[in-house]
Scaffold this motif. Structure first.
Motif, PDB file in Angstrom:
ATOM      1  N   PHE A   1      41.151  35.607  53.956  1.00 25.16           N
ATOM      2  CA  PHE A   1      39.988  35.534  53.079  1.00 25.16           C
ATOM      3  C   PHE A   1      40.425  35.092  51.689  1.00 25.16           C
ATOM      4  CE2 PHE A   1      41.661  39.792  52.511  1.00 25.16           C
ATOM      5  CZ  PHE A   1      41.538  40.039  51.152  1.00 25.16           C
ATOM      6  N   THR A   2      39.454  34.673  50.896  1.00 30.49           N
ATOM      7  CA  THR A   2      39.668  34.324  49.486  1.00 30.49           C
ATOM      8  C   THR A   2      38.787  35.217  48.640  1.00 30.49           C
ATOM      9  OG1 THR A   2      40.197  32.011  49.974  1.00 30.49           O
ATOM     10  CG2 THR A   2      39.446  32.510  47.752  1.00 30.49           C
ATOM     11  N   THR A   3      39.326  35.722  47.554  1.00 26.54           N
ATOM     12  CA  THR A   3      38.532  36.564  46.667  1.00 26.54           C
ATOM     13  C   THR A   3      38.801  36.174  45.216  1.00 26.54           C
ATOM     14  OG1 THR A   3      37.910  38.852  46.157  1.00 26.54           O
ATOM     15  CG2 THR A   3      40.256  38.398  46.415  1.00 26.54           C
ATOM     16  N   ARG A   4      37.789  36.301  44.413  1.00 21.85           N
ATOM     17  CA  ARG A   4      37.890  36.028  42.974  1.00 21.85           C
ATOM     18  C   ARG A   4      37.843  37.367  42.256  1.00 21.85           C
ATOM     19  NH1 ARG A   4      33.737  33.004  42.502  1.00 21.85           N
ATOM     20  NH2 ARG A   4      32.316  34.547  41.649  1.00 21.85           N
ATOM     21  N   ALA A   5      38.979  37.753  41.644  1.00 17.68           N
ATOM     22  CA  ALA A   5      39.069  39.093  41.061  1.00 17.68           C
ATOM     23  C   ALA A   5      39.929  39.072  39.806  1.00 17.68           C
ATOM     24  CB  ALA A   5      39.651  40.073  42.087  1.00 17.68           C
ATOM     25  N   THR A   6      39.785  40.118  39.003  1.00 15.28           N
ATOM     26  CA  THR A   6      40.526  40.268  37.748  1.00 15.28           C
ATOM     27  C   THR A   6      41.610  41.320  37.917  1.00 15.28           C
ATOM     28  OG1 THR A   6      38.561  39.681  36.452  1.00 15.28           O
ATOM     29  CG2 THR A   6      40.332  40.849  35.302  1.00 15.28           C
ATOM     30  N   ILE A   7      42.818  40.988  37.485  1.00 17.97           N
ATOM     31  CA  ILE A   7      43.915  41.964  37.540  1.00 17.97           C
ATOM     32  C   ILE A   7      43.678  43.026  36.472  1.00 17.97           C
ATOM     33  CG2 ILE A   7      46.391  42.297  37.175  1.00 17.97           C
ATOM     34  CD1 ILE A   7      46.852  39.506  38.248  1.00 17.97           C
ATOM     35  N   ILE A   8      43.586  44.298  36.910  1.00 19.98           N
ATOM     36  CA  ILE A   8      43.350  45.377  35.942  1.00 19.98           C
ATOM     37  C   ILE A   8      44.587  46.253  35.744  1.00 19.98           C
ATOM     38  CG2 ILE A   8      40.863  45.436  36.346  1.00 19.98           C
ATOM     39  CD1 ILE A   8      41.262  47.789  38.224  1.00 19.98           C
ATOM     40  N   TYR A   9      45.571  46.140  36.643  1.00 21.97           N
ATOM     41  CA  TYR A   9      46.792  46.940  36.487  1.00 21.97           C
ATOM     42  C   TYR A   9      47.898  46.343  37.344  1.00 21.97           C
ATOM     43  CZ  TYR A   9      50.066  50.856  36.501  1.00 21.97           C
ATOM     44  OH  TYR A   9      51.182  51.632  36.376  1.00 21.97           O
ATOM     45  N   ILE A  10      49.138  46.337  36.806  1.00 22.56           N
ATOM     46  CA  ILE A  10      50.310  45.873  37.546  1.00 22.56           C
ATOM     47  C   ILE A  10      51.352  46.987  37.522  1.00 22.56           C
ATOM     48  CG2 ILE A  10      52.105  44.104  37.740  1.00 22.56           C
ATOM     49  CD1 ILE A  10      50.343  42.261  36.061  1.00 22.56           C
ATOM     50  N   LYS A  11      51.800  47.422  38.693  1.00 21.70           N
ATOM     51  CA  LYS A  11      52.830  48.458  38.756  1.00 21.70           C
ATOM     52  C   LYS A  11      54.138  47.906  38.184  1.00 21.70           C
ATOM     53  CE  LYS A  11      51.219  51.252  42.660  1.00 21.70           C
ATOM     54  NZ  LYS A  11      51.568  51.785  44.009  1.00 21.70           N
ATOM     55  N   GLN A  12      54.717  48.660  37.237  1.00 22.27           N
ATOM     56  CA  GLN A  12      55.910  48.172  36.568  1.00 22.27           C
ATOM     57  C   GLN A  12      57.200  48.670  37.193  1.00 22.27           C
ATOM     58  OE1 GLN A  12      55.840  48.400  32.254  1.00 22.27           O
ATOM     59  NE2 GLN A  12      53.593  48.288  32.195  1.00 22.27           N
TER      60      GLN A  12
END
Length: 603
Positions: free
Chosen positions: A449-460
C-alpha cells in the motif's frame, strides 16, 4: 445566415482539386454528414464525413489525428470548415478525400445543407486501377458489400509535374490490401545492421522509422534488401518508397511506433531520395515529463525531454544470454517538474556521445524501468535530438536559465519497488486507519500500500547498525578485542564498519498513526545525511544529533509500504516496512484532489 455562409464557400473547388488545378489550395466547405466507420479491433476509431462546395459533395475519411474535432463536438452536420491538409483517392470510381488537418470556422455558424450538391463521380477512363483497404460500406447507409480487394484508381494531389510520384499515399492509409502505392516520408531513425545465427541459417537486417503528416511506420530490409538499401536511407532524409513492398501486422516487441502495420522491403521495392526535402515533419513527439514517470507502468515506451545535468563515463556489461559485451553510458536529465532521472544509452550512441551538459535533449522511444528506482533506457529503435527547435525545448531552456540551474532535484526513489508483488498495478493509497481496518498484513500473503503521512516521532536509540564494508554484503559486524570489526558471512575483518539506518518512525495522518520501519535508502532521504555521518555527530555532539532528529520530524512524505505478519518474542504482530519514500508533489496531489472533487459533483 445561410446566404452569408454560402458566400464564403469555395464553389467548384472539389472538382478543381481532383483535376489537379490550384495546387496547395485550402478550400472552405460545408460538412453535411459525419458517421463512424467500423475499424479494426483494437485500432483507432475512424469517421467518414461528407463535404459540400454547393456544386458537388465528396465522401471523406478523417485521419485519426483529427478525430478530436468529432469528439469535441466541433465537427458536426451543418458546420463550415477549411481543409488545411489532405490527400485524395478514388474508391470504386468514387472520389474521396483523406483529411489530415482542418479548421472549424465557428464564425460562420451552422445551418442546413446549402443548395443541392451533386456527387463528384469519377470517370473510369481517367484513372488507372489500384487496390486498397478503404471500404466505403456504402456512404449514406447503403449496404454495399465490398469484395476482399477493391479496385482503386488514384489521382495526384501534389505537384502535377511530379508525374512519377503523382499518387502519394498517406502512411495512415497503408494496409495489407493496398497495392501500387507510393509514400513520401522522412527517415527519423535508422538502426545498425543486426545479424542472427540459428538452426535455420543466418542473416542480417536493418530497420527505419518513416514519418509523414498522417503517421509513422517501421520498415525493415532483410539480407539482399539490407545490402541494397542500408546506405540509401539516411536519418533526416525524405524519400519516396514505392510498392511492391509488403505491408504486414507490426511486431510490437520490436517497435515503439503507434501503427498496427509495418513494411518489409522486397526485391523490387523502389526507394528514391526526394528532391524537395521540406513539407514533411521532422519528428513527432509525445512527451512524458520526468515528474510523471512515477505513474507510468514498467516496460512502457515513451518520449521524454530534459536538460542534460550529468554525463557518466562509458562502461561495458556482458549479456547473460548472449555473452556479448555492450557499451553503455548513463545520463542524468532534469526538467521543470524538479525531478531527475537516469537514462542509459547503448552501443555507438554511448561511445560517441559528446553533448555538452546543460543542453536540452529530446528522446523518442525510451523504455521505463524500475531498476534502482524509475530509470529510462534508449531503445535501439529510438532516437535523440539535441537542442531541437520545438516549443517544449525553448520553454525548458528558458526555465533552466532562469531558475533550474540552481534548483535541487528529487529522484524517483524506487518508484516501482511496490509494483512487482502487486501484479504490476500501482499500490492502493490507504489512510492509516484504513490499513488497520482492512487488516492489511494479517494473512500469510504480503500486502502492499501507499500512504501519505507526517513523521511525528523518530526513535533515537538503535537507529543504525554497524554493517560490513564488503560490496553487496551489508550484514551486521561485531567488534572484536583488538578494535577490529568482523563479518561472519564474509569471514573478513575490517578496521571500521559502515553504519546503515534501521529506523523506526511514528507516522500519522488525519485518521490515525502507524509505526513504520525504514532501512538505509529511506533513512538517508528522511534524515538528510548518511547513518555514518549521524553516528559520528552523535558521538561528538549529542545535542546537535538530537536537533537533526527534531528537524526530520513534522514533515510529510509519501510512503510505499508492505505489510506482513511477523513473530516477535513468541507474539505475532504486523510489521509495516517502507520500501520507498518521496517528498510530497503538491502539483500531483492537487490534481488528485481535483479529480476526487469531480467524482462528487452533481449533474
Amino acid at each position: 445566415m445561410a446566404q452569408d455562409a454560402a458566400s464564403h464557400i469555395d464553389q467548384g473547388s472539389l472538382n478543381a482539386i481532383f483535376e489537379g488545378r490550384n495546387p496547395g489550395t485550402q478550400p472552405v466547405l460545408q460538412c453535411v454528414q459525419v458517421k463512424p466507420i467500423a475499424g479494426q479491433q483494437g485500432g483507432p476509431e475512424r469517421f467518414r464525413v461528407v463535404f459540400s462546395d454547393i456544386s458537388n459533395f465528396v465522401q471523406s475519411m478523417l485521419s485519426s489525428q483529427v478525430n478530436h474535432f468529432v469528439y469535441d463536438g466541433g465537427l458536426r452536420k451543418g458546420v463550415f470548415v477549411r481543409l488545411k491538409q489532405f490527400q485524395t483517392n478514388v474508391v470504386k470510381n468514387k472520389k474521396i478525400i483523406i483529411v489530415l488537418d482542418l479548421e472549424i470556422l465557428d464564425q460562420l455558424g451552422e445551418c442546413e445543407k446549402i443548395g443541392n450538391p451533386q456527387p463528384l463521380d469519377s470517370k473510369t477512363e481517367d484513372v488507372q486501377p489500384q487496390t486498397t483497404t478503404i471500404q466505403t460500406g456504402g456512404f449514406y447507409g447503403s449496404n454495399v458489400q465490398p469484395p476482399p480487394q477493391q479496385t482503386i484508381p488514384q489521382r495526384a494531389t501534389t505537384n502535377p509535374s511530379l508525374s512519377s510520384h503523382a499518387n502519394i499515399y498517406p502512411i495512415e492509409a497503408l494496409s495489407p490490401y493496398a497495392h501500387k502505392w507510393t509514400i513520401k516520408a522522412r527517415c527519423t531513425n535508422k538502426s545498425d545492421i543486426k545479424t542472427w545465427h540459428n538452426k535455420n541459417g543466418e542473416g542480417k537486417l536493418f530497420s527505419v522509422n518513416l514519418l509523414d503528416e498522417s503517421g509513422e511506420i517501421r520498415g525493415t530490409g532483410f539480407n539482399d534488401q539490407c545490402d541494397a538499401l542500408y546506405e540509401v536511407f539516411q536519418e533526416g532524409g525524405v524519400y519516396y518508397i514505392t510498392s511492391p513492398c509488403r505491408v504486414q501486422m507490426a511486431k510490437k516487441q520490436f517497435t515503439n511506433l503507434n501503427n498496427d502495420y509495418e513494411l518489409t522491403f522486397e526485391r523490387d521495392t523502389q526507394v528514391e531520395k526526394a528532391e524537395e526535402q521540406n513539407g514533411v515533419p521532422q519528428v513527432r513527439f509525445n512527451f512524458t515529463s520526468i515528474g510523471d514517470l512515477q505513474s507510468v507502468e514498467k516496460d512502457t515506451t515513451i518520449d521524454t525531454i530534459g536538460v542534460l545535468k550529468e554525463v557518466g563515463e562509458t562502461s561495458q556489461i556482458v549479456s547473460k544470454t548472449t555473452s556479448k559485451p555492450y557499451d553503455k553510458r548513463e545520463l542524468t536529465l532534469v526538467d521543470s517538474s524538479n525531478f531527475s532521472v537516469r537514462l542509459t544509452i547503448w552501443g555507438n550512441s554511448a561511445t560517441t556521445f559528446d553533448v555538452t551538459p546543460e543542453s536540452v535533449i529530446a528522446f523518442k522511444g525510451v523504455k521505463v524501468s524500475d531498476f534502482g528506482g524509475r530509470s529510462l533506457s534508449l531503445l535501439s529503435s529510438g532516437s535523440m535530438t539535441v537542442d531541437p527547435d520545438i516549443n517544449e525545448a525553448h520553454k525548458l531552456k528558458g526555465w533552466y536559465d532562469a531558475q533550474g540551474r540552481t534548483d535541487t532535484f528529487e529522484s524517483h526513489a524506487n518508484a516501482g519497488a511496490s509494483m512487482g508483488a502487486a501484479g504490476g498495478r500501482m499500490d492502493p493509497v490507504k489512510s492509516c486507519q484504513q490499513v488497520k481496518d482492512e487488516n492489511l498484513g494479517m494473512t500469510e500473503a504480503t500486502d502492499y500500500f501507499t500512504t501519505r503521512a507526517t513523521i511525528i516521532y523518530i526513535k533515537q536509540d538503535n537507529f543504525a547498525y554497524p554493517a560490513c564494508l564488503s560490496a553487496d554484503c551489508n550484514k551486521k559486524v561485531v567488534q572484536i578485542d583488538d578494535g577490529q570489526w568482523r563479518c561472519e558471512k564474509c569471514d573478513r575483518t575490517h578496521p571500521k564498519p559502515e553504519y546503515r539506518y534501521i529506523m523506526s518512525v511514528s507516522a500519522a495522518d488525519h485518521t490515525g498513526q502507524l509505526w513504520l520501519n525504514c532501512f538505509d535508502d529511506v533513512g538517508r532521504l528522511v534524515m538528510g545525511m548518511s547513518a555514518d555521518q549521524l553516528m559520528e555527530l552523535k558521538e561528538s555532539d549529542d545535542k546537535a544529533a538530537g536537533d537533526v532528529f527534531q528537524d526530520a520530524s513534522c514533515k510529510m512524505w509519501v510512503f510505499k509500504c508492505r505489510a506482513k505478519m511477523d513473530n516477535f518474542q513468541d507474539q505475532q504482530r504486523v510489521r509495516y516496512q517502507v520500501s520507498a519514500a518521496s517528498a510530497l508533489n503538491y502539483s500531483a496531489e492537487c490534481s488528485k484532489l481535483t479529480e476526487m472533487i469531480k467524482m462528487y459533483s452533481m449533474e
